[in-house]
Scaffold this motif. Structure first.
Motif, PDB file in Angstrom:
ATOM      1  N   GLN A 203       0.651  -1.568  -0.025  1.00 60.95           N
ATOM      2  CA  GLN A 203      -0.499   0.329   0.070  1.00 60.95           C
ATOM      3  C   GLN A 203       0.727   0.829   0.259  1.00 60.95           C
ATOM      4  O   GLN A 203      -0.012   2.098  -0.315  1.00 60.95           O
ATOM      5  N   TYR A 206       6.647   2.688  -2.228  1.00 62.79           N
ATOM      6  CA  TYR A 206       6.969   2.936  -3.532  1.00 62.79           C
ATOM      7  C   TYR A 206       7.166   1.928  -4.484  1.00 62.79           C
ATOM      8  O   TYR A 206       6.771   1.831  -5.787  1.00 62.79           O
ATOM      9  N   GLN A 209       4.780  -0.095  -5.921  1.00 61.54           N
ATOM     10  CA  GLN A 209       2.924   0.437  -6.324  1.00 61.54           C
ATOM     11  C   GLN A 209       3.651  -0.368  -7.809  1.00 61.54           C
ATOM     12  O   GLN A 209       4.747  -0.697  -8.792  1.00 61.54           O
TER      13      GLN A 209
END
Length: 468
Positions: A203, A206, A209
């Motif tokens: 979540q 970085y 992602q």
């Protein structure tokens, strides 16, 4: 099942004790292994395995001393080559630990041998993953520390595959136990916590992602700070082996009289290391000493500033001799030949010369600046810190650069140097290095930039060209 994180704040390092049904394993042990042995004794457990996630660059592992003490095999993942016997695990190999199991997940990227260890509970459900330097809280391991033949971009490509192919597919509730926390140089910007979950990292991290491999490679290889100079040395020691800590301690804990201490000083290669606090050091010290106080990130600065191939003699606060040696050994120092018995006071009472560094408050700096044409403010923080705000007219000599005497060549004899850092720890180290090079017209600004920035009468400027 019992898990304990053993965290060492001054190195931002986490080792782990895992136990089930009286059988234990240690993951990524520090050089001093007594705490692991003591914990096993207290719990009437037997240490069966020593798991290493990779060749650590920021500290010397305790794998060899722990193996000697327990007989447990040292386990590394694929692509590992050492100069001592290990269990070279296969990707997917499973180790039984009492009623739980540990599965090997080869996750190259930080280094080629980087490996995570997945702990499954009594029902074989994934419970936690020990990620070494592959995955941190809010960050991933930097791919530029390996001494192999692969570029940082090639390693970053492998890291992308490891994260997405192995770790991101684990259940969200699996606990993430990394080898480091905030302050470590093994990642760009580690988060404040020392554990997390796969779900939390998916979540907020970085690196986990949705992004292309090219975007990921750019993100993890851009703006990497310079790695400390001792990192390759520690990685080599971890790969090749070392003398036992007991052997180092035997020589290092030799009390030296002022006369014996002085004999060591006759060798121009000898390093006098003073581990007392910065405040105690500036008041009085043995001439030629280098100050690195135990109250700061001692091991990192020692590894970055001191040579590994020269003899070291210590000046410590009474009762801190052993702690000083252990912290030096954690980053690979072995040539420690004793400490000054009775400390600086014994040296002074023996009639030997004492040196000092003048401390000044920030209001004194503010008062002196308009009237002293020879005053030079010397900022020893990192370049990025300097760019983000510094005294107008200050010169930037980052502390890491002061190991090179040539870096001080432009200091003129008539200049009055007012040295500052962030809070006052690094400035004293810098002042001691300058003193050692024969530069004596200096003062240490107490409180550093933290105090300077709120002092009336001192103008602060930024260097936007560096920040951008």
């Amino acid at each position: 099942m019992f898990i304990k994180q053993l965290y060492t704040g001054c190195l931002s390092e986490a080792a782990y004790y895992i136990e089930s049904d009286g059988i234990a394993a240690i993951v990524d042990p520090l050089r001093d292994v007594d705490s692991y042995l003591q914990l096993a004794r207290e719990r009437n457990a037997t240490i069966k395995y020593i798991f290493e996630s990779h060749f650590h660059a920021d500290f010397v592992s305790g794998h060899l001393d722990l193996q000697k003490a327990t007989g447990a095999p040292i386990v590394y993942g694929p692509n590992t080559e050492t100069h001592f016997p290990i269990h070279l695990a296969k990707d997917g190999e499973i180790f039984q630990l009492g009623k739980v199991s540990i599965e090997v997940l080869h996750t190259p990227g930080h280094t080629v041998e980087s490996t995570c260890y997945l702990l499954r509970d009594e029902t074989s459900k994934p419970h936690a993953v020990f990620t070494g330097d592959t995955l941190f809280v809010g960050e991933v391991g930097r791919p530029d520390l390996s001494s192999g033949e692969m570029s940082k971009e090639e390693l970053a490509s492998l890291l992308y595959d490891s994260l997405n192919g192995k770790l991101a597919s684990l259940p969200d509730d699996v606990i993430v136990y990394p080898a480091h926390g905030p302050g470590s140089n093994c990642g760009k910007n580690l988060g404040p916590a020392t554990s997390s979950t796969i779900g939390e990292e998916k979540q907020s991290n970085y690196a986990l992602q949705s992004q292309t491999k090219e975007e990921f490679i750019k993100a993890v290889t851009t703006d990497l700070p310079a790695a400390p100079l001792y990192f390759p040395i520690n990685a080599r020691i971890n790969k090749e082996g070392y003398d036992s800590l007991d052997k180092i301690m035997e020589a290092a804990l030799t009390p030296l009289s002022p006369a014996d201490f002085k004999k060591w000083m006759e060798n121009e290669d000898t390093i006098i290391l003073d581990t007392r606090s910065a405040g105690d050091f500036t008041k009085q010290f043995v001439p030629g000493s280098i100050s690195i106080g135990l109250e700061g990130r001692f091991a990192e600065w020692a590894g970055s500033l001191l040579p590994f191939d020269k003899p070291i003699i210590l000046v410590t606060e009474e009762g801190q001799e052993r702690e000083s040696v252990v912290r030096l050994a954690r980053v690979g120092f072995s040539q420690i030949h004793g400490y000054l018995a009775g400390g600086v006071e014994a040296w002074r009472q023996a009639g030997e010369e004492i040196d000092l560094i003048i401390d000044v408050e920030v209001d004194e700096l503010a008062m002196d600046m308009p009237y002293d044409d020879h005053l030079v403010a010397v900022d020893v923080r990192r370049e990025a810190e300097f760019a983000d705000g510094h005294v107008r007219g200050a010169v930037n000599f980052p502390l890491n650069d002061l190991t090179d005497p040539g870096s001080m060549a432009n200091i003129e004899e008539l200049q009055n140097l007012y040295i500052y850092c962030g809070s006052g720890y690094r400035s004293v180290i810098a002042a001691s290095l300058m003193k050692r090079q024969g530069i004596h017209n200096l003062r240490n600004v107490l409180g550093g930039f933290n105090a300077i920035r709120v002092q009336e009468g001192i103008e602060i400027v930024k260097d936007n060209s560096v920040l951008n």
